[in-house]
Design a protein around this motif. Structure first.
Motif, PDB file in Angstrom:
ATOM      1  N   PRO A   7     -35.357 -37.696 -33.873  1.00 35.72           N
ATOM      2  CA  PRO A   7     -36.043 -36.456 -33.493  1.00 35.72           C
ATOM      3  C   PRO A   7     -36.447 -36.482 -32.031  1.00 35.72           C
ATOM      4  O   PRO A   7     -36.902 -37.502 -31.513  1.00 35.72           O
ATOM      5  CB  PRO A   7     -37.265 -36.434 -34.421  1.00 35.72           C
ATOM      6  CG  PRO A   7     -37.490 -37.864 -34.806  1.00 35.72           C
ATOM      7  CD  PRO A   7     -36.135 -38.497 -34.837  1.00 35.72           C
ATOM      8  N   GLU A   8     -36.285 -35.363 -31.355  1.00 34.54           N
ATOM      9  CA  GLU A   8     -36.646 -35.263 -29.947  1.00 34.54           C
ATOM     10  C   GLU A   8     -38.134 -34.965 -29.792  1.00 34.54           C
ATOM     11  O   GLU A   8     -38.765 -34.370 -30.658  1.00 34.54           O
ATOM     12  CB  GLU A   8     -35.821 -34.159 -29.274  1.00 34.54           C
ATOM     13  CG  GLU A   8     -34.339 -34.435 -29.241  1.00 34.54           C
ATOM     14  CD  GLU A   8     -33.559 -33.340 -28.537  1.00 34.54           C
ATOM     15  OE1 GLU A   8     -34.193 -32.366 -28.088  1.00 34.54           O
ATOM     16  OE2 GLU A   8     -32.323 -33.451 -28.445  1.00 34.54           O
ATOM     17  N   GLY A   9     -38.690 -35.407 -28.666  1.00 34.25           N
ATOM     18  CA  GLY A   9     -40.066 -35.076 -28.337  1.00 34.25           C
ATOM     19  C   GLY A   9     -41.107 -35.997 -28.939  1.00 34.25           C
ATOM     20  O   GLY A   9     -42.297 -35.689 -28.889  1.00 34.25           O
ATOM     21  N   ALA A  47     -39.908 -29.362 -38.888  1.00 34.26           N
ATOM     22  CA  ALA A  47     -38.876 -28.547 -39.537  1.00 34.26           C
ATOM     23  C   ALA A  47     -37.681 -28.346 -38.620  1.00 34.26           C
ATOM     24  O   ALA A  47     -36.569 -28.086 -39.086  1.00 34.26           O
ATOM     25  CB  ALA A  47     -39.457 -27.210 -39.958  1.00 34.26           C
ATOM     26  N   ALA A  48     -37.890 -28.493 -37.305  1.00 36.36           N
ATOM     27  CA  ALA A  48     -36.791 -28.308 -36.355  1.00 36.36           C
ATOM     28  C   ALA A  48     -35.775 -29.442 -36.426  1.00 36.36           C
ATOM     29  O   ALA A  48     -34.680 -29.331 -35.887  1.00 36.36           O
ATOM     30  CB  ALA A  48     -37.351 -28.209 -34.937  1.00 36.36           C
ATOM     31  N   PHE A  49     -36.126 -30.536 -37.109  1.00 37.68           N
ATOM     32  CA  PHE A  49     -35.199 -31.656 -37.235  1.00 37.68           C
ATOM     33  C   PHE A  49     -34.119 -31.385 -38.281  1.00 37.68           C
ATOM     34  O   PHE A  49     -33.143 -32.128 -38.374  1.00 37.68           O
ATOM     35  CB  PHE A  49     -35.936 -32.933 -37.644  1.00 37.68           C
ATOM     36  CG  PHE A  49     -37.106 -33.308 -36.768  1.00 37.68           C
ATOM     37  CD1 PHE A  49     -37.233 -32.832 -35.474  1.00 37.68           C
ATOM     38  CD2 PHE A  49     -38.095 -34.150 -37.249  1.00 37.68           C
ATOM     39  CE1 PHE A  49     -38.316 -33.180 -34.679  1.00 37.68           C
ATOM     40  CE2 PHE A  49     -39.178 -34.513 -36.459  1.00 37.68           C
ATOM     41  CZ  PHE A  49     -39.283 -34.021 -35.174  1.00 37.68           C
ATOM     42  N   LEU A  83     -31.805 -36.501 -43.266  1.00 36.28           N
ATOM     43  CA  LEU A  83     -32.655 -37.565 -42.750  1.00 36.28           C
ATOM     44  C   LEU A  83     -32.830 -37.439 -41.242  1.00 36.28           C
ATOM     45  O   LEU A  83     -31.917 -37.029 -40.534  1.00 36.28           O
ATOM     46  CB  LEU A  83     -32.050 -38.943 -43.039  1.00 36.28           C
ATOM     47  CG  LEU A  83     -31.957 -39.378 -44.501  1.00 36.28           C
ATOM     48  CD1 LEU A  83     -31.177 -40.681 -44.597  1.00 36.28           C
ATOM     49  CD2 LEU A  83     -33.343 -39.552 -45.080  1.00 36.28           C
ATOM     50  N   ALA A  84     -34.011 -37.845 -40.771  1.00 36.45           N
ATOM     51  CA  ALA A  84     -34.258 -38.042 -39.345  1.00 36.45           C
ATOM     52  C   ALA A  84     -34.852 -39.438 -39.193  1.00 36.45           C
ATOM     53  O   ALA A  84     -35.616 -39.897 -40.058  1.00 36.45           O
ATOM     54  CB  ALA A  84     -35.216 -36.992 -38.796  1.00 36.45           C
ATOM     55  N   VAL A  85     -34.515 -40.113 -38.105  1.00 38.28           N
ATOM     56  CA  VAL A  85     -34.893 -41.517 -37.928  1.00 38.28           C
ATOM     57  C   VAL A  85     -35.604 -41.688 -36.594  1.00 38.28           C
ATOM     58  O   VAL A  85     -35.004 -41.441 -35.525  1.00 38.28           O
ATOM     59  CB  VAL A  85     -33.650 -42.431 -37.965  1.00 38.28           C
ATOM     60  CG1 VAL A  85     -34.068 -43.893 -37.851  1.00 38.28           C
ATOM     61  CG2 VAL A  85     -32.839 -42.197 -39.231  1.00 38.28           C
ATOM     62  N   TYR A  86     -36.871 -42.100 -36.649  1.00 37.07           N
ATOM     63  CA  TYR A  86     -37.584 -42.430 -35.421  1.00 37.07           C
ATOM     64  C   TYR A  86     -37.667 -43.948 -35.310  1.00 37.07           C
ATOM     65  O   TYR A  86     -38.366 -44.592 -36.096  1.00 37.07           O
ATOM     66  CB  TYR A  86     -38.982 -41.826 -35.383  1.00 37.07           C
ATOM     67  CG  TYR A  86     -39.727 -42.242 -34.123  1.00 37.07           C
ATOM     68  CD1 TYR A  86     -39.218 -41.898 -32.872  1.00 37.07           C
ATOM     69  CD2 TYR A  86     -40.881 -42.997 -34.181  1.00 37.07           C
ATOM     70  CE1 TYR A  86     -39.845 -42.292 -31.707  1.00 37.07           C
ATOM     71  CE2 TYR A  86     -41.526 -43.397 -33.020  1.00 37.07           C
ATOM     72  CZ  TYR A  86     -41.010 -43.047 -31.787  1.00 37.07           C
ATOM     73  OH  TYR A  86     -41.630 -43.448 -30.630  1.00 37.07           O
ATOM     74  N   PRO A  87     -36.971 -44.567 -34.337  1.00 39.85           N
ATOM     75  CA  PRO A  87     -36.949 -46.021 -34.225  1.00 39.85           C
ATOM     76  C   PRO A  87     -38.147 -46.548 -33.434  1.00 39.85           C
ATOM     77  O   PRO A  87     -38.006 -47.151 -32.366  1.00 39.85           O
ATOM     78  CB  PRO A  87     -35.634 -46.281 -33.487  1.00 39.85           C
ATOM     79  CG  PRO A  87     -35.483 -45.095 -32.592  1.00 39.85           C
ATOM     80  CD  PRO A  87     -36.061 -43.926 -33.361  1.00 39.85           C
TER      81      PRO A  87
END
Length: 231
Positions: free
Chosen positions: A38-40, A55-57, A113-117
């Motif tokens: 995800p950005e930001g 929700a934008a992801f 899925l979204a992944v924040y590392p």
């Protein structure tokens, strides 16, 4: 509940790197992660810590769930496959775990899925209030030494921001094999605005046993499953 004061630097005590990555895992990180991240969320992308709509992801109107520290990603991929209508964000600062998850995503073909590392606290800084419908904390680092208990996730510095981003009525699940972690969880989570619904030795109906849990069972440490509800 007021928004936390974001800070660019904060202590982080866990590991970020483990054994040397295989070539395939490096490929996952190089080619797959950017599309799922995800950005930001990071300070480099969002130094002002402006709110980010989760929700934008994802495409479409979805409930958003959050897994805090997904380990090797088994549970996360299972839940995404079982509930394709939701969007699931996973946070994990351990690079090897992120690479393992990306391989499982390829194999399963899941797309929700979204992944924040990175550290989940970075995500808490930018998520809007009451934007998450369910959260999971599965086999978190136990930090067994008493002087390190303040590093556990189940402290107010983590739980307060989590409570802020969870919707009223949202479910928060905790799984652990450490009795003292259960003790601290039962003491601290209600203080952050949660109500205990269930403490059990039996898993949830949609549970997927992780490699951490299987190791604990082999070594004679019975699992504990705790269910809380955001007040």
């Amino acid at each position: 509940m007021s928004d936390p004061k974001p800070t660019e630097w904060r202590n982080f005590y866990g590991r970020r790197h483990g054994k040397t990555l295989r070539d395939s895992q490096r490929e996952y990180l190089d080619h797959d992660l950017a599309a799922l991240a995800p950005e930001g969320v990071s300070f480099a992308e969002n130094p002002e810590r402006a709110p980010v709509d989760p929700a934008a992801f994802f495409e479409g109107d979805r409930e958003i769930w959050l897994e805090i520290g997904f380990g090797g990603g088994e549970h996360m991929v299972h839940m995404a496959s079982r509930y394709p209508e939701i969007g699931l964000i996973g946070c994990e600062p351990f690079v090897n775990g992120v690479a393992m998850l990306l391989g499982k995503i390829r194999q399963a073909g899941v797309t929700n899925l979204a992944v924040y590392p990175g550290d989940a606290r970075d995500l808490f800084d930018v998520l809007p209030e009451a934007s998450i419908s369910k959260a999971f904390l599965n086999y978190p680092d136990p930090w067994p030494k008493k002087r390190h208990h303040k590093r556990r996730f189940v402290t107010q510095g983590h739980l307060g921001p989590l409570a802020r981003v969870l919707r009223p009525g949202a479910e928060f699940r905790v799984a652990t094999d450490i009795p003292d972690y259960v003790r601290q969880t039962l003491e601290e989570v209600p203080r952050a605005g949660f109500v205990l619904e269930q403490e059990s030795g039996e898993p949830w109906a949609d549970w997927f046993s992780t490699r951490y849990e299987q190791k604990a069972i082999r070594e004679g440490r019975p699992p504990h499953y705790l269910t809380f509800r955001r007040a």
